[in-house]
Design a protein around this motif. Structure first.
Motif, PDB file in Angstrom:
ATOM      1  N   ASP A  75       0.850  -1.196   0.000  1.00 11.04           N
ATOM      2  CA  ASP A  75       0.000   0.000   0.000  1.00 11.04           C
ATOM      3  C   ASP A  75       0.886   1.247   0.000  1.00 11.04           C
ATOM      4  N   ASP A  90      -0.464  -5.026   1.300  1.00 10.72           N
ATOM      5  CA  ASP A  90      -1.884  -4.872   0.978  1.00 10.72           C
ATOM      6  C   ASP A  90      -2.426  -6.289   0.732  1.00 10.72           C
ATOM      7  N   ARG A  91      -3.068  -6.849   1.749  1.00  9.66           N
ATOM      8  CA  ARG A  91      -3.459  -8.266   1.695  1.00  9.66           C
ATOM      9  C   ARG A  91      -4.384  -8.627   0.536  1.00  9.66           C
ATOM     10  N   SER A 131      -4.574  -7.297  -2.336  1.00 12.38           N
ATOM     11  CA  SER A 131      -3.784  -7.256  -3.562  1.00 12.38           C
ATOM     12  C   SER A 131      -2.860  -8.484  -3.673  1.00 12.38           C
TER      13      SER A 131
END
Length: 316
Positions: free
Chosen positions: A65, A71-72, A74
């Motif tokens: 991020d 960013d999990r 993603s």
């Protein structure tokens, strides 16, 4: 005996939304040493860790991020796209999680009851590596309702998460302790307190003193659960003796389908000679099966767990 560096390891699992946190909290309030798999999984990929650097190298900088944190969603979009990507993700994270888990476990003080809170214990085939596995059970429709109405999850997302996990039958097959959570959280907490006081504490104390739990002698009618219990104990013994045995089998009266018996599971462990049998005594004792007698033809160990009656016959 004081020479045994004694801890007992309890694996806690259950489906998403089953109520594991209530049981964990109850055990922790009573002094359990908590090792939280979800927390470790987050720790090993925090900003600045080698784990996060490896993920970026594997899946690209798009998984971060603005702040440079993972960013999990993603990562999930890339890592779960296909089997190879998922295997790549696991090959990075699993060894890091395993090493950190071991580090925390090794740091537990002697006499601890280590509570290893693992959502995917069944799926990861980890059950044989615990002294005892506790499963929190709630029917899938109740869990779905909790996830959607209490946690605000999308109904399809909640359904697919439940479907992706182990089935109730798979969990039951590994459960030494089955905690039913169909009512109020207080009722579940009360079951957990009883398990702690009547089972985990005596089990820990028996392992520490090298004492076997008393064995029932009264014959009861055949219980279909004996076969599953036998298989569970066979897997546990294999985990403790490793490559030192040529065979580990469920034998004796409880192994015969349909036969009435005293509810004791007899396990035969075959080794090449008695020096090997004697070299396994400490691992078996630490694992919950202290030595109770030695004769010229077998070393007899028995379970320290007051809720699981087992005799282990080690023969050459």
């Amino acid at each position: 005996s004081d020479t045994l560096d004694v801890v007992i390891r309890v694996g806690l699992t259950g489906g998403i939304g089953a109520g594991k946190s209530t049981v964990a909290k109850t055990f922790i309030e009573r002094g359990a040493y908590h090792v939280d798999a979800d927390k470790i999984a987050r720790e090993v990929v925090e900003p600045g860790t080698p784990g996060l650097a490896q993920l970026v190298e594997a899946f690209g900088p798009e998984i971060l991020d603005e702040a440079g944190a993972l960013d999990r969603p993603s990562l999930a979009a890339r890592a779960f796209a296909d089997d190879d990507s998922r295997k790549l993700l696991n090959s990075i994270t699993h060894p890091l999680i395993g090493a950190r888990t071991q580090e925390l476990t090794d740091a537990a003080p002697t006499g601890s009851i280590i509570l290893h809170d693992v959502p995917l214990l069944v799926e990861g085939h980890m059950a044989p590596f615990y002294h005892l596995v506790a499963v929190v059970h709630t029917d899938a429709d109740v869990r779905l309702d909790r996830l959607v109405n209490l946690r605000g999850m999308d109904v399809d997302d909640a359904r697919s998460r439940i479907a992706a996990q182990a089935t109730d039958e798979q969990r039951r097959a590994v459960a030494d302790l089955w905690l039913e959570n169909s009512g109020a959280p207080e009722a579940l907490a009360a079951q957990a307190v009883a398990a702690w006081d009547e089972r985990l504490i005596p089990f820990r104390d028996n392992v520490a003193s090298g004492t076997a739990a008393p064995m029932p002698t009264d014959v009861v009618s055949y219980d279909p659960e004996w076969a599953a219990l036998g298989q569970r104990v066979v897997n546990r013994i294999w985990a403790l003796v490793g490559g030192n045995a040529s065979a580990v089998v469920h034998e004796g009266p409880t192994s015969v389908v349909g036969q009435a018996a005293a509810p004791v599971v007899d396990i035969a462990v075959t080794v090449s000679d008695f020096s090997v049998a004697d070299s396994l005594a400490e691992a078996l004792a630490k694992g919950g099966f202290p030595l109770v007698s030695s004769t010229h033809d077998e070393r007899l160990h028995a379970s320290a767990d007051p809720g699981r009656h087992v005799r282990v016959h080690v023969r050459a």
